[in-house]
Write an enzyme that holds these catalytic residues in place. Structure first.
Site, PDB file in Angstrom:
ATOM      1  CB  THR A 125      -4.550   5.132  -5.396  1.00 59.84           C
ATOM      2  OG1 THR A 125      -5.518   5.581  -4.435  1.00 59.84           O
ATOM      3  CG2 THR A 125      -4.144   6.278  -6.285  1.00 59.84           C
ATOM      4  CG  ASP A 170      -1.871   1.213   1.216  1.00 60.76           C
ATOM      5  OD1 ASP A 170      -2.571   1.386   0.201  1.00 60.76           O
ATOM      6  OD2 ASP A 170      -1.907   1.984   2.187  1.00 60.76           O
ATOM      7  CB  SER A 171       0.158   4.745  -0.874  1.00 61.94           C
ATOM      8  OG  SER A 171      -1.018   4.844  -0.094  1.00 61.94           O
ATOM      9  CB  CYS A 194      -9.842   4.431  -0.154  1.00 58.57           C
ATOM     10  SG  CYS A 194      -8.277   4.942   0.593  1.00 58.57           S
ATOM     11  CG  HIS A 239      -5.760   4.903   4.044  1.00 60.49           C
ATOM     12  ND1 HIS A 239      -5.134   4.380   2.942  1.00 60.49           N
ATOM     13  CD2 HIS A 239      -4.781   5.452   4.812  1.00 60.49           C
ATOM     14  CE1 HIS A 239      -3.837   4.619   3.026  1.00 60.49           C
ATOM     15  NE2 HIS A 239      -3.596   5.260   4.148  1.00 60.49           N
ATOM     16  CD  GLU A 294      -1.164   7.313   5.456  1.00 59.76           C
ATOM     17  OE1 GLU A 294       0.023   7.645   5.547  1.00 59.76           O
ATOM     18  OE2 GLU A 294      -1.509   6.150   5.185  1.00 59.76           O
ATOM     19  CB  CYS A 307      -2.945   0.597  -2.646  1.00 62.38           C
ATOM     20  SG  CYS A 307      -2.976   2.349  -3.044  1.00 62.38           S
TER      21      CYS A 307
HETATM   22  N1  DGL Z   1      -5.131   3.266   0.571  1.00 56.43           N
HETATM   23  C1  DGL Z   1      -5.045   3.655  -0.755  1.00 56.43           C
HETATM   24  C2  DGL Z   1      -6.243   3.286  -1.581  1.00 56.43           C
HETATM   25  O1  DGL Z   1      -6.814   2.237  -1.334  1.00 56.43           O
HETATM   26  C3  DGL Z   1      -4.519   4.982  -1.155  1.00 56.43           C
HETATM   27  C4  DGL Z   1      -4.377   6.073  -0.284  1.00 56.43           C
HETATM   28  C5  DGL Z   1      -3.486   7.139  -0.856  1.00 56.43           C
HETATM   29  O2  DGL Z   1      -2.287   6.916  -0.852  1.00 56.43           O
HETATM   30  O3  DGL Z   1      -4.017   8.153  -1.281  1.00 56.43           O
HETATM   31  O4  DGL Z   1      -6.605   3.984  -2.495  1.00 56.43           O
END
Ligand code: DGL
Length: 273
Positions: free
Chosen positions: A75, A10-11, A192, A194, A158, A73
């Site tokens: 994105t 993940d990012s 997402c 997160h 975050e 992730c």
């Molecule tokens: N958690 C990530 C997602 O599922 C990306 C969050 C990010 O880095 O903007 O999109």
């Protein structure tokens, strides 16, 4: 043949919500988690940048020996996965696999909606890529997809600010803007990794009768099915029930934040790419 861990990427921290569910379903495997925290969030970055960063991280997993990498992730899955699978994988190692979180979710979303109106909450990058409407149409041509970008949610999460009253304004606003697009939305996907941290808050803010889906369990179930079908790959995965954690930023920061996403504390190692 040397067996190696499954890579989870993940990012930043979001993929930990997916890893937690994967571990609950598939505890026997070893996992190697990488958060590209030094360059997170990815959500507002260009296609080229997300692709370049994700590819670099996938190469790192392959250098560690991982036979399979999950882009936990949205994105990265939306902006980089297809290019990596089509252009890069065979050049790096055609026997390895990279999977994302979009397909497992889009192929089952039709099971949840009765009205055929589905809402997507995601980063700007995921929304702009139109990956969800495109992929959902492939499996369910009759479903109408409504999307809302939530550019502040990942930074709020975050930075551990998501429980503060200031955060509620943005969460409420994005949910209202999504629901305004169609009064018939009966299923909302948290697209997402997160966002599961906001699940309880979101449930309180949406009208009754709307189902909210987060991806962890869906991705875990899909991975189980994938490994059952691809025995050759499954045999390359090591099985000691161990997980190790890596971050491109400070390991101390990672360890201080990870428990919020993972449900328990972890000890990570810093890497430079
Ligand atoms: N958690 C990530 C997602 O599922 C990306 C969050 C990010 O880095 O903007 O999109």
């Amino acid at each position: 043949m040397k067996q190696q861990p499954i890579g989870i990427f993940d990012s930043g921290y979001g993929g930990l919500t997916v890893l937690q569910k994967i571990k609950a379903k598939l505890p026997q495997y070893d996992y190697l988690y990488l958060g590209d925290n030094a360059r997170s969030p990815y959500g507002n970055r260009s296609f080229e940048t997300v692709y370049a960063y994700t590819l670099e991280c996938v190469k790192w997993f392959f250098d560690q020996g991982c036979p399979l990498v999950i882009l936990a992730c949205n994105t990265a899955s939306a902006k980089a996965l297809r290019s990596i699978q089509q252009n890069d994988l065979h050049k790096m190692d055609g026997s390895k696999r990279v999977l994302g979180v979009l397909r497992p979710t889009t192929e089952i979303i039709g099971q949840f909606t009765k009205t055929g109106h589905v809402g997507i909450l995601a980063t700007t990058g995921t929304v702009k890529s139109d990956s969800y409407p495109i992929e959902i149409q492939k499996f369910y041509p009759g479903i109408k997809v409504f999307q809302e970008a939530c550019p502040l949610w990942v930074p709020l999460i975050e930075n551990n600010e998501y429980n503060n009253p200031g955060a509620d304004y943005f969460i409420q606003k994005n949910i209202s803007d999504l629901i305004k697009q169609s009064g018939d939305i009966d299923t909302i996907l948290l697209a997402c990794t997160h966002y599961p941290l906001l699940l309880e808050k979101i449930k309180k803010l949406i009208p009754a009768g709307i189902t909210v889906l987060s991806q962890g369990e869906i991705v875990a179930k899909s991975l189980l099915g994938y490994l059952e079908k691809h025995r050759d790959l499954e045999e390359k995965c090591s099985k000691n029930g161990l997980s190790s954690f890596f971050t491109t930023d400070s390991a101390e920061d990672f360890d201080n934040h990870a428990a919020i996403f993972y449900g328990k504390s972890v000890k990570s190692t810093h890497i430079s790419l």
